[in-house]
Design an enzyme around this catalytic site. Structure first.
Site, PDB file in Angstrom:
ATOM      1  CG  HIS A 156      12.047 -26.767 -76.449  1.00 36.37           C
ATOM      2  ND1 HIS A 156      11.821 -26.789 -75.090  1.00 36.37           N
ATOM      3  CD2 HIS A 156      10.880 -26.328 -77.017  1.00 36.37           C
ATOM      4  CE1 HIS A 156      10.580 -26.397 -74.853  1.00 36.37           C
ATOM      5  NE2 HIS A 156       9.990 -26.111 -75.991  1.00 36.37           N
ATOM      6  CG  ASP A 190       7.441 -21.175 -74.725  1.00 37.45           C
ATOM      7  OD1 ASP A 190       7.319 -20.590 -75.817  1.00 37.45           O
ATOM      8  OD2 ASP A 190       7.060 -22.350 -74.531  1.00 37.45           O
ATOM      9  CG  HIS A 192       6.038 -25.972 -74.257  1.00 45.12           C
ATOM     10  ND1 HIS A 192       5.552 -25.115 -75.223  1.00 45.12           N
ATOM     11  CD2 HIS A 192       5.163 -26.997 -74.160  1.00 45.12           C
ATOM     12  CE1 HIS A 192       4.417 -25.620 -75.715  1.00 45.12           C
ATOM     13  NE2 HIS A 192       4.161 -26.752 -75.091  1.00 45.12           N
ATOM     14  CG  ASP A 279       3.774 -21.471 -75.938  1.00 40.41           C
ATOM     15  OD1 ASP A 279       4.205 -20.639 -75.110  1.00 40.41           O
ATOM     16  OD2 ASP A 279       4.475 -22.397 -76.396  1.00 40.41           O
TER      17      ASP A 279
HETATM   18 ZN   LIG Z   1       6.227 -23.274 -76.051  1.00 48.00          ZN
END
Ligand SMILES: [Zn+2]
Length: 341
Positions: A156, A190, A192, A279
């Protein structure tokens, strides 16, 4: 398989916790995450641990304009013992301060869950150095597959701002090294979207970025991760986003993975960097997919079939009861496939 690590990870240990109505929120990015991964891999003699080497500061400062802000703020937090959070996000058009000050974090950080503490700079730099060490080993032909045990995560963190528990983009730092050998592909698995990876390379034709993630209509990071984002200018076609709905299970996930890997094969990279987040597991406290522990073995096998040097960098994964088994499963599947093939 070589496991590259930096042993200072526990020195960055945010303590934030807040209550909003009936809900209590606290950081899920604990040092325990690294410990459980380490324990799972150390119990298997196929994994050999090696310390990350030092890289010049410029490897990170040329990627991130806020590099000095994190370094200096971290240094002052070390003196005062503070844990520094931005509390004002001025948005576009803010005037840049003449002298960096810890209060200006909102210029560079997108949220209030990614604090700067006394050792944050050192640990985040070490995390990127683990990824860069792995990349250098692949580039030098010393290994054909390496796992970098990174924490904090990096995907990120972008060329303008950081956030989402990430400070420096470990994968991007690795890609910069591997690019010397030719085109590079990045696959982010991931839960996200890897918005930092995408933003770094969306104008580069020699880097293909792909991310499989929870649909940003409902999930962090909301502003990025849609199918329509395919690269910019001359690089249109070199970014592939595969958002999947809440509740996605093993079969649908593997189908998306195959699509991603087919696109990567067509791109013909000289190396692949995988941002491996866990995750996506059904029991993860943050993610909304329904993957089983067993499916990570199959994901590892399919990643191995790319027949390229592969660097696997740790990203998220927050259920410490299953995280060790998931990472060990993915890396085992990868190794078994490579050894049989
Ligand atoms: Zn994540």
């Amino acid at each position: 398989m070589l496991v590259i690590e930096k042993t200072n990870f526990s020195l960055h240990n945010p303590s934030w916790r807040f209550t909003l109505g009936p809900e209590t929120y606290e950081t899920k990015d604990t040092p325990r995450r690294v410990e459980v991964i380490r324990e799972a891999l150390a119990a298997d003699s196929r994994f050999r641990f090696r310390k990350a080497r030092r890289f010049p500061e410029t490897n990170l400062s040329r990627l991130h304009p806020y590099h000095d802000f994190i370094r200096k703020t971290s240094r002052s937090a070390r003196r005062t013992g503070e844990e520094i959070y931005p509390d004002l996000f001025p948005g576009e058009g803010a005037r840049l301060p003449r002298k960096l000050d810890a209060l200006w974090g909102g210029l560079y950080c997108t949220d209030a869950v990614t604090p700067i503490m006394g050792r944050t700079y050192e640990v985040a730099r070490g995390s990127a150095e683990a990824a860069m060490t792995g990349a250098q080993l692949l580039l030098d032909g010393y290994a054909n597959e390496v796992y970098a045990l990174c924490r904090p995560s990096g995907h990120h963190a972008g060329p303008r701002v950081f956030g989402g528990y990430c400070y420096f983009n470990n994968v991007a730092a690795a890609v910069e090294i591997l690019s010397a050998g030719g085109p590079v592909a990045v696959l982010d698995i991931d839960y996200h979207h890897g918005n930092g990876n995408q933003e770094f390379f969306e104008e580069r034709k020699d880097v293909f970025t792909c991310s499989i993630h929870g649909d940003p209509k409902r999930e962090y990071p909301y502003f990025w991760g849609y199918r329509s984002e395919r690269g910019v200018g001359q690089a249109v076609g070199t970014n592939l986003n595969l958002p999947l709905p809440l509740g996605t299970g093993d079969a649908a996930y593997l189908k998306a993975l195959d699509r991603a890997l087919a696109a990567i094969r067509r791109f013909r990279p000289t190396a692949l960097v995988v941002g491996a987040g866990f995750d996506t597991h059904a029991m993860d406290p943050i993610g909304g997919f329904a993957l089983t522990t067993e499916v990570y073995v199959e994901i590892g096998r399919r990643l191995a079939r790319t027949e390229r040097p592969v660097l696997i960098c740790q990203e998220g994964g927050y259920n410490v009861e299953v995280l060790g088994a998931c990472v060990h499963g993915l890396l085992s599947g990868f190794l078994e496939e490579r050894q049989s093939g």
